[in-house]
Enzyme design. Structure first.
Site, PDB file in Angstrom:
ATOM      1  N   GLY A  73       0.726  -1.300   0.132  1.00  0.00           N
ATOM      2  CA  GLY A  73      -0.040   0.007  -0.017  1.00  0.00           C
ATOM      3  C   GLY A  73       0.874   0.967   0.024  1.00  0.00           C
ATOM      4  O   GLY A  73       0.658   2.159  -0.558  1.00  0.00           O
ATOM      5  N   SER A  74       1.842   1.220   0.770  1.00  0.00           N
ATOM      6  CA  SER A  74       2.813   2.544   0.798  1.00  0.00           C
ATOM      7  C   SER A  74       3.389   2.718  -0.497  1.00  0.00           C
ATOM      8  O   SER A  74       3.142   4.025  -0.988  1.00  0.00           O
ATOM      9  CB  SER A  74       3.766   2.230   1.748  1.00  0.00           C
ATOM     10  OG  SER A  74       3.338   2.127   3.224  1.00  0.00           O
ATOM     11  N   GLN A 182      -7.943  -0.429   3.093  1.00  0.00           N
ATOM     12  CA  GLN A 182      -8.904  -0.916   4.033  1.00  0.00           C
ATOM     13  C   GLN A 182     -10.189  -1.334   3.404  1.00  0.00           C
ATOM     14  O   GLN A 182     -10.844  -1.847   3.896  1.00  0.00           O
ATOM     15  CB  GLN A 182      -8.813   0.087   5.185  1.00  0.00           C
ATOM     16  CG  GLN A 182      -7.961   0.267   6.081  1.00  0.00           C
ATOM     17  CD  GLN A 182      -7.171  -0.788   7.021  1.00  0.00           C
ATOM     18  OE1 GLN A 182      -8.069  -1.816   7.193  1.00  0.00           O
ATOM     19  NE2 GLN A 182      -6.014  -1.025   7.329  1.00  0.00           N
ATOM     20  N   SER A 202      -3.423  -3.184  -0.867  1.00  0.00           N
ATOM     21  CA  SER A 202      -2.416  -4.035  -0.087  1.00  0.00           C
ATOM     22  C   SER A 202      -2.777  -5.575   0.289  1.00  0.00           C
ATOM     23  O   SER A 202      -3.947  -5.650   0.283  1.00  0.00           O
ATOM     24  CB  SER A 202      -1.879  -3.164   0.985  1.00  0.00           C
ATOM     25  OG  SER A 202      -0.955  -3.979   1.981  1.00  0.00           O
ATOM     26  N   GLY A 203      -1.902  -6.279   0.137  1.00  0.00           N
ATOM     27  CA  GLY A 203      -2.028  -7.663   0.427  1.00  0.00           C
ATOM     28  C   GLY A 203      -2.386  -8.256   1.799  1.00  0.00           C
ATOM     29  O   GLY A 203      -3.161  -9.063   2.103  1.00  0.00           O
ATOM     30  N   HIS A 204      -1.458  -7.622   2.638  1.00  0.00           N
ATOM     31  CA  HIS A 204      -1.557  -8.247   4.052  1.00  0.00           C
ATOM     32  C   HIS A 204      -2.716  -7.813   4.850  1.00  0.00           C
ATOM     33  O   HIS A 204      -2.924  -8.563   6.006  1.00  0.00           O
ATOM     34  CB  HIS A 204      -0.250  -8.211   4.606  1.00  0.00           C
ATOM     35  CG  HIS A 204      -0.007  -6.300   5.304  1.00  0.00           C
ATOM     36  ND1 HIS A 204      -0.248  -6.251   6.549  1.00  0.00           N
ATOM     37  CD2 HIS A 204       0.288  -5.383   4.507  1.00  0.00           C
ATOM     38  CE1 HIS A 204      -0.109  -4.779   6.469  1.00  0.00           C
ATOM     39  NE2 HIS A 204       0.350  -4.315   5.271  1.00  0.00           N
ATOM     40  N   THR A 240      12.681  -7.713  -9.962  1.00  0.00           N
ATOM     41  CA  THR A 240      12.238  -8.995 -10.469  1.00  0.00           C
ATOM     42  C   THR A 240      11.113  -9.417  -9.600  1.00  0.00           C
ATOM     43  O   THR A 240      11.000  -9.108  -8.240  1.00  0.00           O
ATOM     44  CB  THR A 240      13.264 -10.002  -9.864  1.00  0.00           C
ATOM     45  OG1 THR A 240      14.485  -9.874 -10.838  1.00  0.00           O
ATOM     46  CG2 THR A 240      13.073 -11.487 -10.209  1.00  0.00           C
ATOM     47  N   CYS A 327       1.151   7.084  23.177  1.00  0.00           N
ATOM     48  CA  CYS A 327       2.129   5.949  23.396  1.00  0.00           C
ATOM     49  C   CYS A 327       2.212   5.123  22.442  1.00  0.00           C
ATOM     50  O   CYS A 327       3.119   4.548  22.000  1.00  0.00           O
ATOM     51  CB  CYS A 327       1.484   5.175  24.751  1.00  0.00           C
ATOM     52  SG  CYS A 327       2.169   5.976  26.137  1.00  0.00           S
TER      53      CYS A 327
HETATM   54  C1  LIG Z   1      -5.093   3.006   4.735  1.00  0.00           C
HETATM   55  C2  LIG Z   1      -3.705   2.406   4.767  1.00  0.00           C
HETATM   56  N1  LIG Z   1      -3.100   2.790   3.495  1.00  0.00           N
HETATM   57  C3  LIG Z   1      -1.888   2.257   3.550  1.00  0.00           C
HETATM   58  C4  LIG Z   1      -1.271   1.420   4.142  1.00  0.00           C
HETATM   59  C5  LIG Z   1       0.021   0.764   4.078  1.00  0.00           C
HETATM   60  O1  LIG Z   1       0.091  -0.628   3.363  1.00  0.00           O
HETATM   61  P1  LIG Z   1       1.411  -1.290   3.399  1.00  0.00           P
HETATM   62  O2  LIG Z   1       1.639  -1.987   4.808  1.00  0.00           O
HETATM   63  O3  LIG Z   1       1.050  -2.628   2.489  1.00  0.00           O
HETATM   64  O4  LIG Z   1       2.579  -0.734   2.879  1.00  0.00           O
HETATM   65  C6  LIG Z   1      -2.037   0.763   5.306  1.00  0.00           C
HETATM   66  C7  LIG Z   1      -1.769  -0.274   6.310  1.00  0.00           C
HETATM   67  O5  LIG Z   1      -0.798   0.014   7.129  1.00  0.00           O
HETATM   68  C8  LIG Z   1      -3.244   1.496   5.477  1.00  0.00           C
HETATM   69  O6  LIG Z   1      -4.195   1.001   6.451  1.00  0.00           O
END
Ligand SMILES: Cc1ncc(COP(=O)(O)O)c(C=O)c1O
Lengths: 398, 142
Positions: A73-74, A182, A202-204, A240, A327
């Site tokens: 995602g990032s 999300q 994002s996959g995870h 790759t 925190c």
């Molecule tokens: C809304 C949102 N955008 C981006 C990300 C980042 O995704 P990734 O962890 O695959 O880089 C996340 C997860 O932490 C997310 O919740």
């Protein structure tokens, strides 16, 4: 009740599901060929990637060639925003519109652009955590190169009026990006119908591995590369290919989008029960819209206690959740999302986020409903702030 | 972020939680906005800290440092409590993550604030003995 294992942090990450792992296994073992190689072992990998691309495209209502695999995602957010800026700056378009409550992958990218001569408008959200499309429309200028609004918020789970915003952007001829990390698998998405130009996923978050994701880029948009190098991903994203993870992502998105209404129905029922029961705790409040929210998202603040202590106490009871307290944010301020919806710092510090996923059951809800009130009570008993709240002091005046 | 086992043990079983009725010194530091408040109660008899209790609103490290700080001064002469440094608290806990070090500072200040109150009640100017304890409105993360 015995100590249990109740994982309710599915917005943070999810476990790799069995069918996903099964789909990946051939490419983690014998099928290790480089997809760029010409022999059959390589071509098998290339074929697996193509099939995965088709699957992801289908899940989003996109065309196969509109999907690019990334590291998550990032990266997708960075690619969409930085490279849209790169593409449009020479045309004098140096204005970005986003919102105050985006994920840091978007917010920090926007702040980076600000340091490099771009202008950013941060649209506020209302106290329910919703963006008003009219605010976006008003903010669009002739030099706006991109509007980026997240599909669903990762902390408070609010689902934004993405189709409306998409329509406005299309009419105004401004590119529209949405961070749907999300939302995928929780909300039906059709990029064509919703007028989305760029979408990150994002996959995870959907039971695929960490470190794999995708960017949807509508035909006709030709962003420059974020990552330069080899000719992978039609020369748009070098490196790759992580074949096994790409195959896992495709399997995960196929499963996650197979029956979204059924998932919504099952999880929102559990979610609502948890919300209703936890709101019986005195001096608690629900953060985010009660209806326009992800089916698995609970975000509640308990005054007089601090979120990290709550998480650690819940951890001792076998419950894994998260919080928006300073925190846990690793900074001195609590979550920017909770502050954006108008919570005082002290209340934001006491937030608890529970995010349900495929594995969670009514029994998990029972255990949460039994454990959280006791834990809150225990922490309040040792909190000097709670004493002051009970005395009706204005603790936020400081 | 990783907490030492000692920190987790003190968090799970904090020592000396509560209040002391008719305490000889009470001090409170931190504020709600920053997300940490510590309140210390001291019972002092013949220059010895015979009892100490605390209440804390804050993260796990805040609870653990309060707990450890009370252990380190209980039964000790006031002079020892005056010398207690945040570093000693951190070491006794087998370390703290860098982002949590301010919690240990708060623990040291909570004791100093309680001692300040103790001297004031005796009609003694606390500042030459205890030094200056930042007030509650001080900025977060000191
Ligand atoms: C809304 C949102 N955008 C981006 C990300 C980042 O995704 P990734 O962890 O695959 O880089 C996340 C997860 O932490 C997310 O919740």
């Amino acid at each position: 009740m015995d100590k249990r294992f109740v994982y309710v942090d599915n917005s943070a990450t999810t476990r790799i599901s069995e069918p996903v792992l099964e789909a990946m296994m051939p490419y983690l073992t014998g099928g290790y060929g480089n997809a760029s190689s010409i022999y059959s072992l390589g071509m098998d990998s290339a074929r697996a990637i193509l099939k995965s691309r088709e699957t992801v495209a289908k899940a989003l209502g996109a065309k196969t060639n509109e999907i690019y695999f990334t590291s998550g995602g990032s990266e997708s957010d960075n690619w969409a925003i930085k490279c849209a800026a790169d593409a449009m700056a020479p045309k004098g378009k140096k204005h970005l519109i986003t919102t105050v409550f985006e994920h840091h992958a978007v917010l920090h990218t926007a702040q980076y652009l600000e340091k490099h001569g771009f202008e950013v408008t941060y649209i506020p959200v209302d106290e329910m955590g919703l963006v008003n499309p009219a605010d976006i429309e008003k903010a669009i200028r002739p030099d706006t190169f991109l509007v980026s609004v997240m599909f669903a918020n990762n902390e408070i789970g609010t689902i934004q009026p993405i189709a409306e915003i998409g329509k406005i952007c299309r009419e105004k001829k401004v590119w529209f990006h949405t961070d749907a990390v999300q939302a995928v698998g929780n909300v039906p998405i059709n990029v064509a119908e919703m007028n989305i130009d760029l979408l990150s996923l994002s996959g995870h978050k959907i039971h695929a591995p960490k470190g794999v994701g995708a960017l949807y880029m509508r035909t006709g948009i030709n962003l420059p590369n974020l990552i330069h190098g080899g000719a992978q991903e039609r020369s748009k994203r070098a490196g790759t290919e992580n074949v096994a993870s790409i195959v896992g992502l495709a399997k995960a998105i196929e499963l996650a989008t197979a029956d979204i209404p059924a998932k919504q129905q099952r999880l929102s029922k559990i979610r609502n029960r948890i919300i209703n029961e936890l709101l019986k705790i005195p001096e608690s409040r629900l953060n985010g819209d009660p209806v326009k929210r992800l089916c698995g998202n609970v975000n509640i603040s308990f005054r007089g206690i601090e979120g990290e202590s709550l998480l650690l106490s819940l951890d001792l009871a076998g419950i894994f959740a998260s919080s928006g307290s300073a925190c846990t944010s690793g900074s001195l301020d609590p979550s920017h999302v909770l502050l954006a919806i108008g919570l005082p710092h002290s209340t934001a510090h006491g937030s608890l986020r529970i995010t349900l996923g495929e594995d969670n059951t009514e029994e998990d809800a029972d255990y949460i409903i039994e454990t959280v009130p006791k834990t809150v009570e225990k922490l309040r008993a040792m909190s000097p702030l709670w004493e002051r709240i009970l005395r009706d002091e204005d603790i936020d005046a400081e | 972020m990783i907490y030492s086992e000692k920190v987790m043990e003190h968090f799970a079983n904090p020592r000396n939680v509560g209040e002391i009725e008719n305490a000889d010194g009470v001090g409170e530091v931190g504020n709600a906005k920053c997300g940490d408040i510590m309140k210390m109660y001291l019972k002092i008899d013949g220059g010895i800290i015979t009892d100490v209790k605390f209440k804390t609103f804050g993260c796990g490290a805040a609870v653990a440092t309060s707990s450890m700080a009370t252990e380190l001064i209980k039964g000790k002469p006031v002079e020892d409590a005056l010398k207690l440094t945040n570093k000693a608290v951190v070491e006794a806990l087998d370390g703290l993550p860098t982002v949590k070090l301010h919690c240990s500072v708060l623990a040291e200040q909570a004791i100093k604030a309680a001692l300040t109150d103790y001297y004031k009640r005796q009609g003694i100017d606390p500042e030459p003995i205890v030094g200056k304890v930042p007030d509650r409105e001080a900025s977060c993360g000191i």
